[in-house]
Design a protein around this motif. Structure first.
Motif, PDB file in Angstrom:
ATOM      1  N   ARG A 122       0.856  -1.197   0.000  1.00 39.19           N
ATOM      2  CA  ARG A 122       0.000   0.000   0.000  1.00 39.19           C
ATOM      3  C   ARG A 122       0.887   1.240   0.000  1.00 39.19           C
ATOM      4  O   ARG A 122       0.769   2.102   0.865  1.00 39.19           O
ATOM      5  CB  ARG A 122      -0.929  -0.007   1.222  1.00 39.19           C
ATOM      6  N   SER A 123       1.820   1.303  -0.957  1.00 44.85           N
ATOM      7  CA  SER A 123       2.736   2.442  -1.014  1.00 44.85           C
ATOM      8  C   SER A 123       2.231   3.461  -2.028  1.00 44.85           C
ATOM      9  O   SER A 123       1.393   3.146  -2.879  1.00 44.85           O
ATOM     10  CB  SER A 123       4.127   1.957  -1.434  1.00 44.85           C
ATOM     11  N   GLN A 127       0.094   2.875  -5.731  1.00 46.11           N
ATOM     12  CA  GLN A 127      -1.315   3.261  -5.597  1.00 46.11           C
ATOM     13  C   GLN A 127      -2.150   2.962  -6.845  1.00 46.11           C
ATOM     14  O   GLN A 127      -3.276   2.498  -6.754  1.00 46.11           O
ATOM     15  CB  GLN A 127      -1.395   4.754  -5.314  1.00 46.11           C
ATOM     16  N   ASP A 130      -3.263  -0.603  -6.988  1.00 46.25           N
ATOM     17  CA  ASP A 130      -3.839  -1.112  -5.743  1.00 46.25           C
ATOM     18  C   ASP A 130      -5.313  -1.507  -5.925  1.00 46.25           C
ATOM     19  O   ASP A 130      -6.221  -0.711  -5.709  1.00 46.25           O
ATOM     20  CB  ASP A 130      -3.675  -0.010  -4.675  1.00 46.25           C
ATOM     21  N   SER A 133      -7.731  -1.304  -2.906  1.00 42.89           N
ATOM     22  CA  SER A 133      -8.352   0.000  -2.675  1.00 42.89           C
ATOM     23  C   SER A 133      -9.453   0.289  -3.680  1.00 42.89           C
ATOM     24  O   SER A 133     -10.534   0.747  -3.313  1.00 42.89           O
ATOM     25  CB  SER A 133      -7.303   1.120  -2.763  1.00 42.89           C
ATOM     26  N   GLY A 176     -11.259   2.555   6.958  1.00 40.61           N
ATOM     27  CA  GLY A 176     -10.227   2.375   5.931  1.00 40.61           C
ATOM     28  C   GLY A 176     -10.813   2.832   4.603  1.00 40.61           C
ATOM     29  O   GLY A 176     -11.673   3.720   4.561  1.00 40.61           O
ATOM     30  N   PHE A 196     -16.119   4.832  13.644  1.00 40.51           N
ATOM     31  CA  PHE A 196     -15.058   4.484  14.602  1.00 40.51           C
ATOM     32  C   PHE A 196     -14.013   3.618  13.917  1.00 40.51           C
ATOM     33  O   PHE A 196     -14.337   2.802  13.051  1.00 40.51           O
ATOM     34  CB  PHE A 196     -15.630   3.718  15.815  1.00 40.51           C
ATOM     35  N   VAL A 198      -9.949   1.761  14.991  1.00 32.74           N
ATOM     36  CA  VAL A 198      -8.932   1.621  16.051  1.00 32.74           C
ATOM     37  C   VAL A 198      -7.675   2.428  15.747  1.00 32.74           C
ATOM     38  O   VAL A 198      -6.865   2.673  16.638  1.00 32.74           O
ATOM     39  CB  VAL A 198      -8.539   0.133  16.259  1.00 32.74           C
ATOM     40  N   ARG A 199      -7.480   2.802  14.473  1.00 30.66           N
ATOM     41  CA  ARG A 199      -6.314   3.634  14.143  1.00 30.66           C
ATOM     42  C   ARG A 199      -6.683   5.085  14.452  1.00 30.66           C
ATOM     43  O   ARG A 199      -7.537   5.665  13.776  1.00 30.66           O
ATOM     44  CB  ARG A 199      -5.946   3.498  12.658  1.00 30.66           C
ATOM     45  N   ASP A 226       2.790  -1.387   6.992  1.00 32.76           N
ATOM     46  CA  ASP A 226       1.950  -1.155   5.811  1.00 32.76           C
ATOM     47  C   ASP A 226       0.752  -0.268   6.118  1.00 32.76           C
ATOM     48  O   ASP A 226      -0.061   0.004   5.235  1.00 32.76           O
ATOM     49  CB  ASP A 226       1.407  -2.490   5.263  1.00 32.76           C
ATOM     50  N   TYR A 228      -1.644  -1.123   8.304  1.00 29.64           N
ATOM     51  CA  TYR A 228      -2.794  -1.923   8.726  1.00 29.64           C
ATOM     52  C   TYR A 228      -2.929  -1.908  10.245  1.00 29.64           C
ATOM     53  O   TYR A 228      -1.931  -1.780  10.971  1.00 29.64           O
ATOM     54  CB  TYR A 228      -2.631  -3.377   8.278  1.00 29.64           C
ATOM     55  N   GLN A 259     -11.164  -5.087   9.337  1.00 29.30           N
ATOM     56  CA  GLN A 259     -10.364  -6.238   8.888  1.00 29.30           C
ATOM     57  C   GLN A 259      -8.975  -6.140   9.491  1.00 29.30           C
ATOM     58  O   GLN A 259      -8.462  -5.048   9.733  1.00 29.30           O
ATOM     59  CB  GLN A 259     -10.182  -6.195   7.368  1.00 29.30           C
ATOM     60  N   PRO A 266     -12.210  -9.249  13.204  1.00 25.74           N
ATOM     61  CA  PRO A 266     -12.638  -9.223  14.619  1.00 25.74           C
ATOM     62  C   PRO A 266     -14.165  -9.246  14.742  1.00 25.74           C
ATOM     63  O   PRO A 266     -14.858  -8.604  13.962  1.00 25.74           O
ATOM     64  CB  PRO A 266     -12.078  -7.889  15.126  1.00 25.74           C
ATOM     65  N   LEU A 268     -17.214  -7.890  16.302  1.00 22.78           N
ATOM     66  CA  LEU A 268     -17.432  -6.611  16.971  1.00 22.78           C
ATOM     67  C   LEU A 268     -18.863  -6.388  17.440  1.00 22.78           C
ATOM     68  O   LEU A 268     -19.114  -5.560  18.307  1.00 22.78           O
ATOM     69  CB  LEU A 268     -17.044  -5.461  16.021  1.00 22.78           C
TER      70      LEU A 268
HETATM   71  P1  NAD Z   1      -8.580  -3.080   5.899  1.00 21.84           P
HETATM   72  O1  NAD Z   1      -9.588  -3.449   4.864  1.00 21.84           O
HETATM   73  O2  NAD Z   1      -7.504  -4.035   6.241  1.00 21.84           O
HETATM   74  O3  NAD Z   1      -9.380  -2.735   7.256  1.00 21.84           O
HETATM   75  C1  NAD Z   1     -10.450  -1.840   7.241  1.00 21.84           C
HETATM   76  C2  NAD Z   1     -10.375  -0.944   8.447  1.00 21.84           C
HETATM   77  O4  NAD Z   1     -10.715  -1.697   9.612  1.00 21.84           O
HETATM   78  C3  NAD Z   1      -9.010  -0.344   8.725  1.00 21.84           C
HETATM   79  O5  NAD Z   1      -9.104   1.070   8.685  1.00 21.84           O
HETATM   80  C4  NAD Z   1      -8.651  -0.866  10.111  1.00 21.84           C
HETATM   81  O6  NAD Z   1      -7.933   0.078  10.865  1.00 21.84           O
HETATM   82  C5  NAD Z   1     -10.022  -1.099  10.677  1.00 21.84           C
HETATM   83  N1  NAD Z   1     -10.103  -1.989  11.859  1.00 21.84           N
HETATM   84  C6  NAD Z   1      -9.381  -3.090  12.171  1.00 21.84           C
HETATM   85  N2  NAD Z   1      -9.778  -3.577  13.355  1.00 21.84           N
HETATM   86  C7  NAD Z   1     -10.779  -2.776  13.804  1.00 21.84           C
HETATM   87  C8  NAD Z   1     -11.593  -2.749  14.960  1.00 21.84           C
HETATM   88  N3  NAD Z   1     -11.467  -3.659  15.929  1.00 21.84           N
HETATM   89  N4  NAD Z   1     -12.516  -1.778  15.075  1.00 21.84           N
HETATM   90  C9  NAD Z   1     -12.660  -0.828  14.119  1.00 21.84           C
HETATM   91  N5  NAD Z   1     -11.915  -0.791  13.007  1.00 21.84           N
HETATM   92  C10 NAD Z   1     -10.985  -1.747  12.855  1.00 21.84           C
HETATM   93  O7  NAD Z   1      -7.912  -1.674   5.610  1.00 21.84           O
HETATM   94  P2  NAD Z   1      -7.794  -0.863   4.246  1.00 21.84           P
HETATM   95  O8  NAD Z   1      -9.035  -0.085   4.058  1.00 21.84           O
HETATM   96  O9  NAD Z   1      -7.392  -1.792   3.170  1.00 21.84           O
HETATM   97  O10 NAD Z   1      -6.612   0.150   4.597  1.00 21.84           O
HETATM   98  C11 NAD Z   1      -5.504  -0.278   5.361  1.00 21.84           C
HETATM   99  C12 NAD Z   1      -4.541   0.833   5.578  1.00 21.84           C
HETATM  100  O11 NAD Z   1      -3.810   1.088   4.392  1.00 21.84           O
HETATM  101  C13 NAD Z   1      -5.170   2.140   5.961  1.00 21.84           C
HETATM  102  O12 NAD Z   1      -4.321   2.734   6.911  1.00 21.84           O
HETATM  103  C14 NAD Z   1      -5.138   2.954   4.708  1.00 21.84           C
HETATM  104  O13 NAD Z   1      -5.114   4.341   4.943  1.00 21.84           O
HETATM  105  C15 NAD Z   1      -3.854   2.467   4.112  1.00 21.84           C
HETATM  106  N6  NAD Z   1      -3.820   2.617   2.667  1.00 21.84           N
HETATM  107  C16 NAD Z   1      -2.741   3.243   2.093  1.00 21.84           C
HETATM  108  C17 NAD Z   1      -2.692   3.390   0.728  1.00 21.84           C
HETATM  109  C18 NAD Z   1      -1.537   4.064   0.067  1.00 21.84           C
HETATM  110  O14 NAD Z   1      -0.827   4.798   0.671  1.00 21.84           O
HETATM  111  N7  NAD Z   1      -1.309   3.776  -1.185  1.00 21.84           N
HETATM  112  C19 NAD Z   1      -3.711   2.892  -0.068  1.00 21.84           C
HETATM  113  C20 NAD Z   1      -4.782   2.272   0.542  1.00 21.84           C
HETATM  114  C21 NAD Z   1      -4.822   2.113   1.915  1.00 21.84           C
END
Ligand code: NAD
Length: 376
Positions: A122-123, A127, A130, A133, A176, A196, A198-199, A226, A228, A259, A266, A268
């Motif tokens: 996820r760099s 992008q 990706d 995303s 996310g 909400f 957790v990050r 990464d 996550y 996720q 998890p 929830l």
């Molecule tokens: P994901 O699908 O793995 O998870 C979805 C979201 O669930 C995440 O935001 C995670 O923090 C959250 N989560 C996990 N446990 C939880 C809990 N117990 N309660 C509530 N939320 C919880 O994540 P994603 O959407 O694929 O994104 C992962 C990370 O990668 C994010 O930080 C995102 O900003 C980053 N990202 C970066 C790039 C980039 O720079 N190119 C691109 C896409 C995503």
């Protein structure tokens, strides 16, 4: 280089790995592109349109795959098809490599260089490749649309001579890529949105979309390199459930997207929380395929619990196959272009490249991915 794009065989898969536009791009780069007859049917794209873009339309799936130097698809190949690929063939698709070990062993044995699209780093540089995303973003949009269709109420506030309707309350868990798009979509439809994650860094993004960030003190969480989220301890999880139960009870729609990469999602929302929600409310469990965030959610089913609809639909992006295929095909074409050697007219695997190190799973007859090797 011969590129083959077979039609998807996974039940219900509507997305494809190539559009006429991405075919034209690869043909222009010097590739010979073959697509299986009928590839674009869910997008209402005809074989003639692929031909117009310079691709060949092939009727013999096995022959097309046996000849290919590079295969592009959405889902992992059926195991039988792994044996059809020639040694040295590059195969790019979702691979689910954390659970599909038998398939990855077969791909390695066949000498295939298999790229797992869900492991692309996820760099910033990656992008445009990706697919996690691009697909998550569409899925977040669709989750809100299916919830709105199911809800016996409307989302926006309406002030009419017949009375005033208050806006729907939507609670999004996990902010996310999918969660942020769900928040934006629900806001556009006029709902009052709370979210909400957790990050802690996600609170600014939530608030920038005009939603309220629910503050729950669960202590230090941290995240992986990464970006996550890490798994919560049992104590943190119980604090989270307690903190969000009130928000669930006050919501008409709850969308869960939480996720943990490579792990079970998890749990929830328990049945006791669902039972506190108003009858007619809707929960969409977007994590249903990785174990589910919601007790009682079932993949591809709408379940009623105490009058609350719990929707466990998988492949939400597949409900908008035109745009999902467009974005996925662009992600793959960008990946191929990034490693394209114009002189050789072929994609060249530079295995020390940071992007490939993250997503190349098998190469030269072996499992090469460090992250997967560490798990075995
Ligand atoms: P994901 O699908 O793995 O998870 C979805 C979201 O669930 C995440 O935001 C995670 O923090 C959250 N989560 C996990 N446990 C939880 C809990 N117990 N309660 C509530 N939320 C919880 O994540 P994603 O959407 O694929 O994104 C992962 C990370 O990668 C994010 O930080 C995102 O900003 C980053 N990202 C970066 C790039 C980039 O720079 N190119 C691109 C896409 C995503």
């Amino acid at each position: 280089m011969k590129i083959a794009v077979p039609a998807e065989v996974h039940p219900g898969e509507t997305r494809v790995a190539m559009t006429p536009e991405s075919a034209a791009k690869l043909v222009k780069m010097g590739a010979e592109v073959a697509v299986e007859r009928g590839l674009g049917r869910y997008m209402h794209v005809t074989d003639a349109e692929y031909e117009k873009s310079g691709a060949r339309v092939a009727s013999g799936r096995e022959e097309m795959l046996r000849e290919a130097d590079l295969v592009l698809r959405v889902r992992q190949p059926p195991e039988v098809e792994a044996a059809w690929l020639k040694s040295g063939c590059i195969h790019i698709s979702y691979l689910d490599p954390f659970s599909q070990s038998a398939l990855t062993v077969k791909l390695a044995a066949a000498g295939v260089s298999a790229v797992s699209i869900e492991m692309i780093p996820r760099s910033t540089l990656a992008q445009k490749m990706d697919a996690l995303s691009s697909q998550a973003s569409l899925a977040g949009y669709v989750a809100v649309i299916v919830a709105a269709q199911r809800l016996p109420r409307v989302f926006p506030m309406m002030m009419t001579p017949a009375g005033t309707i208050t806006p729907a309350n939507v609670f999004v868990i996990g902010a996310g890529v999918a969660g942020l798009q769900a928040i934006a979509t629900a806001k556009r439809l006029g709902a009052r949105v709370t979210a909400f994650d957790v990050r802690p860094s996600s609170s600014t993004e939530v608030e920038s979309l005009g939603a309220r960030f629910l503050k729950i003190d669960i202590g230090d969480v941290g995240q992986t390199l990464d970006g996550y989220a890490k798994e919560l301890s049992a104590e943190q999880l119980s604090k989270q459930k307690e903190g969000q139960a009130k928000a669930c009870a006050a919501s008409d729609v709850v969308i869960t997207t939480a996720q943990i990469f490579g792990c079970r999602a998890p749990r929830l929302i328990d049945r006791s929380t669902i039972e506190r929600m108003k009858p007619g409310s809707v929960i969409v469990d977007m994590a249903v395929e990785t174990g589910g965030n919601v007790e009682g959610s079932v993949p591809d089913e709408a379940v009623e619990i105490g009058g609350v609809s719990v929707l466990g639909y998988t492949n939400l992006a597949g409900r908008v196959p035109d745009h999902a295929s467009q974005m996925y095909a662009n992600n793959l074409a960008n990946l191929v272009e990034h490693f394209w050697n114009t002189g050789k007219g072929a994609m060249e695997l530079k295995i020390d490249d940071a992007i490939l190190k993250g997503c190349l799973v098998t190469h030269g007859g072996e499992m090469v991915n460090e992250r997967l090797r560490a798990l075995r």
